[in-house]
Design a protein around this motif. Sequence first.
Motif, PDB file in Angstrom:
ATOM      1  N   UNK A   1      -4.226   3.214  18.745  1.00 48.07           N
ATOM      2  CA  UNK A   1      -4.958   4.373  19.292  1.00 48.07           C
ATOM      3  C   UNK A   1      -4.471   5.714  18.737  1.00 48.07           C
ATOM      4  N   UNK A   2      -3.230   5.796  18.296  1.00 45.02           N
ATOM      5  CA  UNK A   2      -2.672   7.045  17.770  1.00 45.02           C
ATOM      6  C   UNK A   2      -2.815   7.165  16.251  1.00 45.02           C
ATOM      7  N   UNK A   3      -3.269   6.123  15.587  1.00 40.14           N
ATOM      8  CA  UNK A   3      -3.313   6.113  14.127  1.00 40.14           C
ATOM      9  C   UNK A   3      -4.713   6.435  13.618  1.00 40.14           C
ATOM     10  N   UNK A   4      -4.780   7.394  12.725  1.00 40.25           N
ATOM     11  CA  UNK A   4      -6.046   7.743  12.095  1.00 40.25           C
ATOM     12  C   UNK A   4      -6.177   7.033  10.756  1.00 40.25           C
ATOM     13  N   UNK A   5      -5.104   7.069   9.977  1.00 40.22           N
ATOM     14  CA  UNK A   5      -5.124   6.448   8.656  1.00 40.22           C
ATOM     15  C   UNK A   5      -3.783   5.798   8.363  1.00 40.22           C
ATOM     16  N   UNK A   6      -3.846   4.702   7.645  1.00 40.90           N
ATOM     17  CA  UNK A   6      -2.650   4.082   7.088  1.00 40.90           C
ATOM     18  C   UNK A   6      -2.753   4.198   5.583  1.00 40.90           C
ATOM     19  N   UNK A   7      -1.755   4.807   4.988  1.00 45.34           N
ATOM     20  CA  UNK A   7      -1.673   4.894   3.541  1.00 45.34           C
ATOM     21  C   UNK A   7      -0.553   3.956   3.123  1.00 45.34           C
ATOM     22  N   UNK A   8      -0.883   2.975   2.303  1.00 45.66           N
ATOM     23  CA  UNK A   8       0.097   1.963   1.913  1.00 45.66           C
ATOM     24  C   UNK A   8       0.477   2.150   0.456  1.00 45.66           C
ATOM     25  N   UNK A   9       1.759   2.019   0.183  1.00 47.04           N
ATOM     26  CA  UNK A   9       2.179   2.040  -1.212  1.00 47.04           C
ATOM     27  C   UNK A   9       2.749   0.679  -1.559  1.00 47.04           C
ATOM     28  N   UNK A  10       2.287   0.188  -2.679  1.00 46.27           N
ATOM     29  CA  UNK A  10       2.682  -1.144  -3.143  1.00 46.27           C
ATOM     30  C   UNK A  10       3.749  -0.964  -4.200  1.00 46.27           C
ATOM     31  N   UNK A  11       4.858  -1.643  -3.999  1.00 48.36           N
ATOM     32  CA  UNK A  11       5.987  -1.548  -4.904  1.00 48.36           C
ATOM     33  C   UNK A  11       6.072  -2.798  -5.765  1.00 48.36           C
ATOM     34  N   UNK A  12       7.011  -2.801  -6.681  1.00 51.98           N
ATOM     35  CA  UNK A  12       7.229  -3.978  -7.538  1.00 51.98           C
ATOM     36  C   UNK A  12       7.481  -5.221  -6.693  1.00 51.98           C
ATOM     37  N   UNK A  13       8.228  -5.072  -5.612  1.00 47.82           N
ATOM     38  CA  UNK A  13       8.557  -6.205  -4.749  1.00 47.82           C
ATOM     39  C   UNK A  13       7.293  -6.829  -4.156  1.00 47.82           C
ATOM     40  N   UNK A  14       6.307  -5.998  -3.829  1.00 43.30           N
ATOM     41  CA  UNK A  14       5.115  -6.456  -3.125  1.00 43.30           C
ATOM     42  C   UNK A  14       3.973  -6.865  -4.041  1.00 43.30           C
ATOM     43  N   UNK A  15       4.040  -6.503  -5.303  1.00 39.42           N
ATOM     44  CA  UNK A  15       2.864  -6.626  -6.155  1.00 39.42           C
ATOM     45  C   UNK A  15       2.419  -8.078  -6.359  1.00 39.42           C
ATOM     46  N   UNK A  16       3.339  -9.026  -6.296  1.00 38.37           N
ATOM     47  CA  UNK A  16       2.976 -10.440  -6.460  1.00 38.37           C
ATOM     48  C   UNK A  16       2.361 -11.009  -5.186  1.00 38.37           C
ATOM     49  N   UNK A  17       2.695 -10.446  -4.039  1.00 42.88           N
ATOM     50  CA  UNK A  17       2.171 -10.939  -2.771  1.00 42.88           C
ATOM     51  C   UNK A  17       1.681  -9.760  -1.941  1.00 42.88           C
ATOM     52  N   UNK A  18       0.416  -9.500  -2.007  1.00 42.88           N
ATOM     53  CA  UNK A  18      -0.154  -8.376  -1.263  1.00 42.88           C
ATOM     54  C   UNK A  18      -0.890  -8.855  -0.019  1.00 42.88           C
ATOM     55  N   UNK A  19      -0.552 -10.062   0.442  1.00 42.58           N
ATOM     56  CA  UNK A  19      -1.266 -10.643   1.576  1.00 42.58           C
ATOM     57  C   UNK A  19      -1.193  -9.759   2.829  1.00 42.58           C
ATOM     58  N   UNK A  20      -0.055  -9.102   3.073  1.00 38.14           N
ATOM     59  CA  UNK A  20       0.064  -8.264   4.271  1.00 38.14           C
ATOM     60  C   UNK A  20      -0.952  -7.121   4.228  1.00 38.14           C
ATOM     61  N   UNK A  21      -1.258  -6.626   3.032  1.00 35.12           N
ATOM     62  CA  UNK A  21      -2.242  -5.557   2.901  1.00 35.12           C
ATOM     63  C   UNK A  21      -3.660  -6.112   3.042  1.00 35.12           C
ATOM     64  N   UNK A  22      -3.905  -7.278   2.443  1.00 36.16           N
ATOM     65  CA  UNK A  22      -5.235  -7.892   2.554  1.00 36.16           C
ATOM     66  C   UNK A  22      -5.551  -8.252   4.005  1.00 36.16           C
ATOM     67  N   UNK A  23      -4.543  -8.777   4.738  1.00 34.07           N
ATOM     68  CA  UNK A  23      -4.743  -9.183   6.126  1.00 34.07           C
ATOM     69  C   UNK A  23      -5.063  -7.992   7.033  1.00 34.07           C
ATOM     70  N   UNK A  24      -4.674  -6.816   6.626  1.00 36.06           N
ATOM     71  CA  UNK A  24      -4.836  -5.625   7.466  1.00 36.06           C
ATOM     72  C   UNK A  24      -5.708  -4.559   6.822  1.00 36.06           C
ATOM     73  N   UNK A  25      -6.555  -4.973   5.905  1.00 36.34           N
ATOM     74  CA  UNK A  25      -7.335  -4.029   5.114  1.00 36.34           C
ATOM     75  C   UNK A  25      -8.229  -3.136   5.971  1.00 36.34           C
ATOM     76  N   UNK A  26      -8.682  -3.630   7.129  1.00 37.28           N
ATOM     77  CA  UNK A  26      -9.563  -2.803   7.965  1.00 37.28           C
ATOM     78  C   UNK A  26      -8.849  -1.583   8.547  1.00 37.28           C
ATOM     79  N   UNK A  27      -7.509  -1.600   8.544  1.00 37.15           N
ATOM     80  CA  UNK A  27      -6.746  -0.466   9.060  1.00 37.15           C
ATOM     81  C   UNK A  27      -6.351   0.526   7.959  1.00 37.15           C
ATOM     82  N   UNK A  28      -6.465   0.113   6.721  1.00 36.33           N
ATOM     83  CA  UNK A  28      -5.921   0.878   5.603  1.00 36.33           C
ATOM     84  C   UNK A  28      -6.969   1.811   5.033  1.00 36.33           C
ATOM     85  N   UNK A  29      -6.600   3.088   4.901  1.00 35.56           N
ATOM     86  CA  UNK A  29      -7.524   4.067   4.323  1.00 35.56           C
ATOM     87  C   UNK A  29      -7.279   4.253   2.836  1.00 35.56           C
TER      88      UNK A  29
END
Length: 160
Positions: free
Chosen positions: A109-137
């Motif tokens: 309720x307090x969040x307007x936008x989520x800005x996510x940055x993908x790092x080298x560590x995450x680039x092979x597995x971006x599932x956490x971002x895909x699973x929550x894509x409806x929240x990510x601006x």
Amino acid sequence: MIQRAIIFSLTEKCSAFCKYCDFPKIQKTAKDASFENIMSIVDITNNLLKEEKLKEPLQHIVFRAEGGELGDVEKGKLDYFFTNTHIEKFYNYTNGEFFKKGYHLKYQPKMDKFVCHITMKDIKDISIFKENIEYISDIIVVVDLSNYEDVKELILDNPD
């Protein structure tokens, strides 16, 4: 128009180790804002929001909650901050840890936008971002010579 922002930096801790960032260099001494500091931030912010002459200008300011990584802040401190701050909507910058801990659902309720940055560590597995894509601006992908091919593959595999 230039975006104006008030940034609440609640921690120096970060679970990512991005080459371009200074937070990994201070991890041995990194700390959250103290509970007393968070209480002061909440009080000062709420007092600003009550000022009649500031109501209109504050409508044009983005409020960002970040750190290091906001998902690494102690949960009790986040609870206090988001429950007691009278700001209606925040932007949150995250490397995904906020999602992994389920905080995006708790504080939605307090969040307007989520800005996510993908790092080298995450680039092979971006599932956490895909699973929550409806929240990510917005998603920020950091490209350098060492991950160029991975980024190219990421874009081709995820055109949306």
